[in-house]
Design a protein around this motif. Structure first.
Motif, PDB file in Angstrom:
ATOM      1  N   SER A 181      -9.408   9.270  12.802  1.00  0.00           N
ATOM      2  CA  SER A 181      -9.844   8.818  11.477  1.00  0.00           C
ATOM      3  C   SER A 181      -9.386   7.364  11.267  1.00  0.00           C
ATOM      4  O   SER A 181      -8.663   6.810  12.091  1.00  0.00           O
ATOM      5  N   THR A 182      -9.831   6.793  10.174  1.00  0.00           N
ATOM      6  CA  THR A 182      -9.562   5.366   9.931  1.00  0.00           C
ATOM      7  C   THR A 182      -8.903   5.171   8.584  1.00  0.00           C
ATOM      8  O   THR A 182      -9.408   5.650   7.569  1.00  0.00           O
ATOM      9  N   VAL A 183      -7.771   4.514   8.584  1.00  0.00           N
ATOM     10  CA  VAL A 183      -7.146   4.104   7.328  1.00  0.00           C
ATOM     11  C   VAL A 183      -6.727   2.650   7.518  1.00  0.00           C
ATOM     12  O   VAL A 183      -5.894   2.342   8.382  1.00  0.00           O
ATOM     13  N   MET A 184      -7.332   1.774   6.746  1.00  0.00           N
ATOM     14  CA  MET A 184      -7.104   0.344   6.956  1.00  0.00           C
ATOM     15  C   MET A 184      -5.987  -0.179   6.063  1.00  0.00           C
ATOM     16  O   MET A 184      -5.941   0.105   4.872  1.00  0.00           O
ATOM     17  N   VAL A 185      -5.064  -0.926   6.666  1.00  0.00           N
ATOM     18  CA  VAL A 185      -4.055  -1.665   5.903  1.00  0.00           C
ATOM     19  C   VAL A 185      -4.127  -3.110   6.374  1.00  0.00           C
ATOM     20  O   VAL A 185      -3.932  -3.383   7.566  1.00  0.00           O
ATOM     21  N   ASP A 186      -4.404  -4.019   5.453  1.00  0.00           N
ATOM     22  CA  ASP A 186      -4.538  -5.439   5.795  1.00  0.00           C
ATOM     23  C   ASP A 186      -5.439  -5.645   7.015  1.00  0.00           C
ATOM     24  O   ASP A 186      -5.084  -6.356   7.969  1.00  0.00           O
ATOM     25  N   GLY A 187      -6.563  -4.962   7.006  1.00  0.00           N
ATOM     26  CA  GLY A 187      -7.555  -5.156   8.061  1.00  0.00           C
ATOM     27  C   GLY A 187      -7.252  -4.432   9.373  1.00  0.00           C
ATOM     28  O   GLY A 187      -7.975  -4.595  10.362  1.00  0.00           O
ATOM     29  N   VAL A 188      -6.192  -3.634   9.403  1.00  0.00           N
ATOM     30  CA  VAL A 188      -5.850  -2.924  10.647  1.00  0.00           C
ATOM     31  C   VAL A 188      -5.912  -1.419  10.404  1.00  0.00           C
ATOM     32  O   VAL A 188      -5.380  -0.923   9.403  1.00  0.00           O
ATOM     33  N   ALA A 211       0.865  -1.186   0.000  1.00  0.00           N
ATOM     34  CA  ALA A 211       0.000   0.000   0.000  1.00  0.00           C
ATOM     35  C   ALA A 211       0.900   1.235   0.000  1.00  0.00           C
ATOM     36  O   ALA A 211       2.080   1.161   0.339  1.00  0.00           O
ATOM     37  N   VAL A 212       0.310   2.357  -0.374  1.00  0.00           N
ATOM     38  CA  VAL A 212       1.055   3.622  -0.454  1.00  0.00           C
ATOM     39  C   VAL A 212       0.295   4.624   0.394  1.00  0.00           C
ATOM     40  O   VAL A 212      -0.685   5.208  -0.050  1.00  0.00           O
ATOM     41  N   LEU A 213       0.724   4.779   1.627  1.00  0.00           N
ATOM     42  CA  LEU A 213      -0.151   5.522   2.542  1.00  0.00           C
ATOM     43  C   LEU A 213       0.536   6.655   3.290  1.00  0.00           C
ATOM     44  O   LEU A 213       0.285   6.866   4.478  1.00  0.00           O
ATOM     45  N   HIS A 214       1.388   7.401   2.576  1.00  0.00           N
ATOM     46  CA  HIS A 214       1.941   8.580   3.250  1.00  0.00           C
ATOM     47  C   HIS A 214       0.810   9.490   3.727  1.00  0.00           C
ATOM     48  O   HIS A 214       0.981  10.220   4.684  1.00  0.00           O
ATOM     49  N   THR A 215      -0.338   9.410   3.049  1.00  0.00           N
ATOM     50  CA  THR A 215      -1.461  10.255   3.483  1.00  0.00           C
ATOM     51  C   THR A 215      -1.962   9.855   4.879  1.00  0.00           C
ATOM     52  O   THR A 215      -2.519  10.692   5.595  1.00  0.00           O
TER      53      THR A 215
END
Ligand code: F6P
Length: 545
Positions: A109-116, A97-101
């Protein structure tokens, strides 16, 4: 993981329409465009997240913009933006994933990576960084001998250096002035030697910044720093914990190096090196400006993220800038873009952008493994104005190449002294005006210039630029600006269908250097098996040692 083949970009109807349109307008002069539409300087502007972008001095008409937006739509830009923000593994070749944001997502807030949901982890690291910075800045964190820490040396390279240096220089006005900040990146020992020559080890804290904690330059400099510190402490190795901290994703390597993982600030593999300046890699920035100002910087990043994610494509700053880059790269066949900040504090911004833009979009392979049949990433370069005017602007004004420019300027100076700011701003406005409109031979003649000199003093003009005008440099403003370019780069990569988040192109040189290191020893006896040039250079180097 391999992606399914994508249809050819250049044979799409949207591309073909742009090509046809380009053929029709490629020779139209900006003088003509402004004459045809006197409101252009007002209408071809957008404002978002505290930045005003005037793109009217570009070689575009309203039709160009709508065709570029159609091209963006045809490559599903809006969906790709959403895919990035929602943690889809858009870094295909590394399966990440590319999640510098997510690094600047507000708490809660919620940002999910592999269900976390990763936002709580991000804020936990931010809190740990804040507590540490408060202790160092207040003098509560003492060195091994009990002296206060006054010097911070960030040891890192690429994204683990360029962001921190650029942020430090950009925000210098807001830094704690009784502390000294140095940055060591190059494996050339001179970098380390000069950075530490006047520092007292008892007052010095090293930040070893490396996402992988394997980069040879950083590990070599970190070893040298450790030796320097221990020698400075009379050989006392127990001084290390008070003088070394690590920023990394690799706890195992940090611990193997000898840094207690309690003194490690972590980040994650979904943060690319060149997108990491507001992760734990920003520790030197936070030490310099303090936790509160750092969080304001994150707020600026987030504002631009929201603008990018929610604003319609035709009013979206990063989208417009990205699509204009596509226009110049693929239709005008421009090779470079100059970024010209009229703000001394941004003097390292172009250097920072070089990694961001060129390591991201310097790719000839599409996400499905094919080879592009169009140009990709342009070369980015620049220097602050007005210095560049007395150096390379000649070529931009009268050279044979077309170089789109991004001018960046602020209404207010952080050092408002006498007439400086008006002179500075007059210059940036004059440059974009001169580039766009030039000076015709008749205008030169009308000034009484002798005929033989007329061609030399004629400016053809029609040289495009963006002008970004904003209030004043601040942590928040820096966040907005960096995010603007991050997303601009992403937009370009989506159109070109390349992975903006890997960097395989730096690997080969690293591997070859590792092979050559032992061969440089004068006692090396193994036969040299390179090409004749490399073999001869190695022999010559050995004889010079
Ligand atoms: O040069 C390649 C690169 O991997 C960059 O992408 C990265 O920013 C830099 O090296 C440093 O890497 P690290 O932070 O792992 O030491």
């Amino acid at each position: 993981m391999t992606a399914s083949p994508t249809p050819s970009l250049t044979s799409s109807p949207e591309w073909k329409s742009l090509q046809k349109h380009f053929d029709a307008i490629k020779n139209v002069h900006l003088r003509q465009m402004f004459a045809d539409d006197p409101q252009r300087g007002r209408t071809m502007t957008v404002e978002g997240s505290g930045l005003y972008l005037d793109y009217s001095k570009n070689r575009v008409t309203a039709e160009t913009i709508s065709l570029l937006i159609r091209l963006a739509e045809s490559v599903d830009l809006q969906d790709r933006i959403e895919a990035m923000f929602t943690g889809e593994k858009i870094n295909l070749t590394e399966g990440r994933a590319v999640l510098h944001t997510a690094l600047r997502a507000p708490a809660g807030s919620t940002v999910m990576v592999d269900g976390v949901n990763v936002v709580p982890e991000v804020h936990a690291v931010l809190d740990k960084m804040s507590a540490f910075c408060d202790r160092v800045r207040s003098g509560d964190w003492k060195g091994h001998t009990g002296k206060r820490i006054r010097n911070i040396v960030n040891v890192g390279i690429g994204g683990s250096d360029l962001g921190p240096v650029m942020a430090y220089e950009s925000l210098r006005h807001f830094t704690q002035r009784d502390m000294t900040f140095r940055f060591v990146s190059n494996v050339d020992a001179t970098d380390f030697a000069e950075a530490t020559v006047d520092l007292d080890p008892a007052e010095t804290l090293f930040i070893i910044a490396s996402k992988t904690f394997t980069t040879i330059e950083t590990m070599t400099n970190a070893d040298t720093a450790r030796t320097w510190l221990i020698e400075g402490m009379g050989g006392d190795k127990s001084a290390i914990p008070k003088h070394f901290v690590a920023l990394s994703t690799n706890a195992e390597k940090v611990s193997a190096f000898g840094i207690d993982t309690a003194n490690m600030f972590e980040f994650w593999d979904w943060v690319g090196g060149r997108y990491s300046m507001e992760s734990a890699i920003g520790l030197s920035t936070m030490l310099a400006i303090g936790p509160q100002a750092y969080r304001e910087m994150l707020g600026g990043f987030h504002e631009m993220d929201v603008h990018f994610r929610t604003t319609s494509l035709d009013k979206n700053l990063p989208v417009l800038m990205g699509m204009l880059s596509v226009w110049y790269s693929n239709f005008f066949e421009c090779e470079t873009t100059a970024v010209l900040p009229y703000e001394q504090y941004l003097k390292r911004f172009p250097a920072y952008l070089q990694q961001l833009t060129m390591e991201s979009n310097g790719k000839f392979v599409t996400t499905d493994g094919g080879e592009v049949d169009y140009e990709t990433g342009m070369i980015y370069w620049g220097e602050p104005g007005t210095n560049g005017q007395h150096s390379f602007y000649q070529l931009i004004h009268q050279g044979t190449r077309l170089i789109p420019c991004d001018f960046i300027a602020f209404g207010k100076s952080l050092n408002p002294i006498g007439p400086h700011q008006d002179i500075l701003i007059a210059n940036v406005l004059a440059q974009s005006e001169a580039l766009a409109f030039g000076k015709t031979a008749d205008e030169v003649r009308a000034e009484g210039t002798e005929e033989w000199l007329v061609p030399h003093r004629t400016f053809k003009g029609n040289r495009p630029s963006n002008t970004i005008l904003a209030d004043a440099m601040s942590p928040r403003m820096l966040g907005r600006l960096v995010a603007l370019y991050e997303h601009n780069v992403f937009v370009q990569s989506v159109v070109w269908n390349i992975d903006a988040f890997d960097q395989w192109g730096v690997e080969l040189g690293k591997v070859l250097a590792k092979n050559i290191i032992p061969e440089l020893s004068t006692s090396a006896s193994a036969e040299l098996n390179h090409d004749s040039s490399t073999n001869e250079l190695i022999r010559r180097y050995r004889s010079m040692k």
